[in-house]
Design a protein around this motif. Structure first.
Motif, PDB file in Angstrom:
ATOM      1  N   LEU A   1       1.899  -0.453   5.366  1.00  0.00           N
ATOM      2  CA  LEU A   1       1.117  -0.198   4.176  1.00  0.00           C
ATOM      3  C   LEU A   1       0.060  -1.274   4.047  1.00  0.00           C
ATOM      4  N   VAL A   2      -1.085  -0.898   3.531  1.00  0.00           N
ATOM      5  CA  VAL A   2      -2.190  -1.829   3.355  1.00  0.00           C
ATOM      6  C   VAL A   2      -2.604  -1.812   1.885  1.00  0.00           C
ATOM      7  N   PHE A   3      -2.764  -2.984   1.313  1.00  0.00           N
ATOM      8  CA  PHE A   3      -3.177  -3.119  -0.077  1.00  0.00           C
ATOM      9  C   PHE A   3      -4.467  -3.921  -0.116  1.00  0.00           C
ATOM     10  N   GLY A   4      -5.408  -3.492  -0.929  1.00  0.00           N
ATOM     11  CA  GLY A   4      -6.648  -4.230  -1.116  1.00  0.00           C
ATOM     12  C   GLY A   4      -7.748  -3.877  -0.135  1.00  0.00           C
ATOM     13  N   ALA A   5      -7.500  -2.919   0.744  1.00  0.00           N
ATOM     14  CA  ALA A   5      -8.549  -2.454   1.658  1.00  0.00           C
ATOM     15  C   ALA A   5      -9.086  -1.132   1.123  1.00  0.00           C
ATOM     16  N   VAL A   6     -10.274  -0.825   1.458  1.00  0.00           N
ATOM     17  CA  VAL A   6     -11.056   0.310   0.969  1.00  0.00           C
ATOM     18  C   VAL A   6     -11.462   0.056  -0.481  1.00  0.00           C
ATOM     19  N   GLU A   7     -10.489  -0.058  -1.383  1.00  0.00           N
ATOM     20  CA  GLU A   7     -10.782  -0.410  -2.772  1.00  0.00           C
ATOM     21  C   GLU A   7     -10.231  -1.805  -3.041  1.00  0.00           C
ATOM     22  N   ASP A   8     -11.031  -2.649  -3.672  1.00  0.00           N
ATOM     23  CA  ASP A   8     -10.600  -4.002  -3.982  1.00  0.00           C
ATOM     24  C   ASP A   8      -9.429  -3.964  -4.951  1.00  0.00           C
ATOM     25  N   ASP A   9      -8.451  -4.799  -4.717  1.00  0.00           N
ATOM     26  CA  ASP A   9      -7.281  -4.915  -5.581  1.00  0.00           C
ATOM     27  C   ASP A   9      -6.937  -6.393  -5.722  1.00  0.00           C
ATOM     28  N   PRO A  10      -7.359  -7.021  -6.817  1.00  0.00           N
ATOM     29  CA  PRO A  10      -7.071  -8.449  -6.981  1.00  0.00           C
ATOM     30  C   PRO A  10      -5.573  -8.758  -7.037  1.00  0.00           C
ATOM     31  N   GLU A  11      -4.753  -7.759  -7.262  1.00  0.00           N
ATOM     32  CA  GLU A  11      -3.296  -7.934  -7.329  1.00  0.00           C
ATOM     33  C   GLU A  11      -2.610  -7.438  -6.048  1.00  0.00           C
ATOM     34  N   HIS A  12      -3.362  -7.327  -4.950  1.00  0.00           N
ATOM     35  CA  HIS A  12      -2.800  -6.710  -3.735  1.00  0.00           C
ATOM     36  C   HIS A  12      -1.538  -7.411  -3.230  1.00  0.00           C
ATOM     37  N   GLU A  13      -1.452  -8.710  -3.357  1.00  0.00           N
ATOM     38  CA  GLU A  13      -0.260  -9.419  -2.861  1.00  0.00           C
ATOM     39  C   GLU A  13       0.978  -9.041  -3.678  1.00  0.00           C
ATOM     40  N   PHE A  14       0.839  -9.025  -4.992  1.00  0.00           N
ATOM     41  CA  PHE A  14       1.976  -8.638  -5.828  1.00  0.00           C
ATOM     42  C   PHE A  14       2.318  -7.166  -5.623  1.00  0.00           C
ATOM     43  N   HIS A  15       1.306  -6.311  -5.545  1.00  0.00           N
ATOM     44  CA  HIS A  15       1.573  -4.889  -5.332  1.00  0.00           C
ATOM     45  C   HIS A  15       2.290  -4.651  -4.010  1.00  0.00           C
ATOM     46  N   ALA A  16       1.916  -5.388  -2.981  1.00  0.00           N
ATOM     47  CA  ALA A  16       2.584  -5.250  -1.683  1.00  0.00           C
ATOM     48  C   ALA A  16       4.055  -5.654  -1.791  1.00  0.00           C
ATOM     49  N   LEU A  17       4.319  -6.783  -2.441  1.00  0.00           N
ATOM     50  CA  LEU A  17       5.712  -7.236  -2.556  1.00  0.00           C
ATOM     51  C   LEU A  17       6.525  -6.344  -3.490  1.00  0.00           C
TER      52      LEU A  17
END
Length: 153
Positions: A1-17
């Motif tokens: 899974l990839v978070f924060g690519a295509v659309e910016d997600d400042p919370e991508h690290e927390f969303h990934a975990l």
């Protein structure tokens, strides 16, 4: 899974975990049902990392695929291979991130040598998210379980 690519997600690290924790909790719940039905367990080993990567459609005219590549991706893969069934392994720098540390529950895991890296990587085992996020996690888990039981309607 990839978070924060295509659309910016400042919370991508927390969303990934949080997603990794959700996956492990879902697997545990489904394994209880599978074992009761005499079916084998399904377990996941998860590695999470964050960093710069190349993301986009790569390949040829015959076979184009959206993918991510780079050192951060390679390390995530290596962390996953270090994990045991049911574990979520991340590097210490990610765990200690001030925006993440108070929101996840984990403990030191071990230090591993990574081929191609001059310094070993210290890792943590993340086993949950902070209690203030548990209600949202449980709602999401129930939603996934409910959608699974509906089948392909």
């Amino acid at each position: 899974l990839v978070f924060g690519a295509v659309e910016d997600d400042p919370e991508h690290e927390f969303h990934a975990l949080a997603s990794a924790v959700l996956i492990q909790k879902l697997a545990a719940r489904l394994n209880t049902q599978r074992e009761a039905a005499g079916l084998p367990r399904v377990d996941f080993r998860i590695g999470v990392n964050s960093g710069r990567m190349l993301a986009g459609n790569l390949g040829s005219d015959e076979r184009m695929e959206y993918t991510v590549v780079g050192d951060a991706v390679n390390l995530a893969s290596r962390l996953a291979s270090e994990a045991k069934s049911g574990q979520i392994i991340i590097r210490e720098e990610l765990f200690m991130n001030p925006g993440l540390y108070p929101r996840v529950c984990g403990k030191p895991h071990k230090t591993i040598a990574i081929r191609g890296k001059s310094h070993p990587v210290t890792t943590y085992n993340v086993f949950d998210i902070h209690t203030s996020y548990q209600a949202t996690l449980e709602r999401n888990l129930e939603e996934v379980v409910a959608s699974r039981s509906k089948g392909c309607e």
